[in-house]
Design a protein around this motif. Structure first.
Motif, short mmCIF file in Angstrom:
data_model
loop_
_atom_site.label_atom_id
_atom_site.label_comp_id
_atom_site.label_asym_id
_atom_site.label_seq_id
_atom_site.Cartn_x
_atom_site.Cartn_y
_atom_site.Cartn_z
N GLY A 195 -7.15 2.53 6.83
CA GLY A 195 -6.68 1.61 5.81
C GLY A 195 -6.05 2.31 4.63
O GLY A 195 -5.99 3.54 4.56
N HIS A 196 -5.58 1.49 3.69
CA HIS A 196 -4.95 1.96 2.46
C HIS A 196 -5.68 1.35 1.27
O HIS A 196 -6.19 0.23 1.34
N THR A 254 -5.63 -3.31 -1.49
CA THR A 254 -6.10 -2.71 -0.25
C THR A 254 -5.91 -3.63 0.94
O THR A 254 -5.86 -4.86 0.78
N ASP A 255 -5.84 -3.04 2.13
CA ASP A 255 -5.83 -3.81 3.37
C ASP A 255 -7.14 -3.64 4.13
O ASP A 255 -7.27 -4.07 5.27
N ASN A 256 -8.13 -3.01 3.49
CA ASN A 256 -9.45 -2.85 4.09
C ASN A 256 -10.45 -2.77 2.94
O ASN A 256 -10.77 -1.69 2.44
N GLU A 257 -10.94 -3.94 2.51
CA GLU A 257 -11.77 -3.98 1.30
C GLU A 257 -13.08 -3.23 1.48
O GLU A 257 -13.55 -2.57 0.54
N THR A 305 -4.90 -8.23 -2.10
CA THR A 305 -4.66 -7.89 -0.71
C THR A 305 -3.30 -7.21 -0.56
O THR A 305 -2.29 -7.75 -1.01
N LEU A 306 -3.30 -6.06 0.05
CA LEU A 306 -2.07 -5.30 0.26
C LEU A 306 -1.21 -5.98 1.33
O LEU A 306 -1.68 -6.30 2.42
N ASP A 307 0.06 -6.21 1.00
CA ASP A 307 1.00 -6.79 1.94
C ASP A 307 1.89 -5.75 2.60
O ASP A 307 2.26 -5.88 3.77
N GLU A 308 2.24 -4.72 1.85
CA GLU A 308 3.15 -3.69 2.37
C GLU A 308 2.96 -2.40 1.60
O GLU A 308 2.72 -2.41 0.40
N ALA A 353 1.73 -6.35 -3.25
CA ALA A 353 0.68 -7.35 -3.04
C ALA A 353 1.14 -8.64 -3.70
O ALA A 353 1.10 -8.76 -4.93
#
Length: 205
Positions: A47-48, A71-74, A104-107, A124
């Motif tokens: 994740g980021h 983030t895309d992985n909380e 939430t990360l989108d890109e 985000a």
């Protein structure tokens, strides 16, 4: 022939962790902090995460200066903050770390050659954050023993690239401050650097 170097312990995470820490004066407090993670292996998956403190000294800043985690992985991000970021020198003890607004990360994408310049761009929703490093120096590789690592518990082999200038831009607005000098592994760099091939290995005991 040199012996193979094996680090004892458990690999907890590996990936990239470039950062930018900015001050308005060398003697003053940090006015903006960013730590970006691109994790390829961890107990909580890949994740980021971007931890961004626009008001490090404030536990409850106004919305336009809110402290963020994108983030895309909380689950991974919360673990990284609790076990690692909270021990990083510039972040340690900062009130702003306790008041993160989660997005939430989108890109996410990286730009540049990592030789002269490099950027990480995170989006985000209606929020775009760009971390930019310019005037990059010579890459160097080192390994801290646990007693010299930020946590005091991990080996940390890593490749660092220092830089002359760095900026944090949020929705087109450049945050105040600039990096200051920093000594690490016998090198003089700044408080903004690229950290590639970074692995944190929890020492036994």
């Amino acid at each position: 022939m040199a012996e193979t170097l094996v680090f004892p312990g458990t690999v907890e995470w590996s990936g990239e962790n470039p950062g930018i820490s900015l001050k308005e004066s060398p003697e003053g407090p940090f006015v903006a902090l960013a730590s970006f993670f691109r994790v390829v292996l961890s107990p909580h998956g890949r994740g980021h995460a971007l931890v961004l403190l626009r008001a490090p000294q404030e536990a409850a800043p106004p919305a336009e200066r809110s402290n963020l985690c994108i983030t895309d992985n909380e689950k991974l991000a919360r673990w990284l903050i609790a076990e690692f970021v909270s021990h990083f020198g510039a972040f340690k003890g900062q009130p702003g770390l306790s008041s993160l607004l989660w997005r939430t990360l989108d890109e996410v994408k990286s730009v540049g050659d990592a030789v002269s310049s490099y950027s990480e761009i995170v989006r985000a929703g209606d929020l775009t954050v760009e971390l930019a490093w310019k005037g990059l120096g010579e890459p160097f590789c080192f390994a801290f023993p646990p007693e010299k690592s930020a946590t005091g518990k991990h080996h940390m082999p890593s490749l660092f690239v220092g830089c002359e200038t760095a900026t944090i831009t949020v929705n087109g607005r450049v945050l105040p401050g600039k990096p200051g000098p920093r000594e690490i592994a016998g090198r003089t760099i700044s408080t903004a650097m690229l950290a590639f091939s970074e692995t944190w290995i929890r020492a036994p005991g």
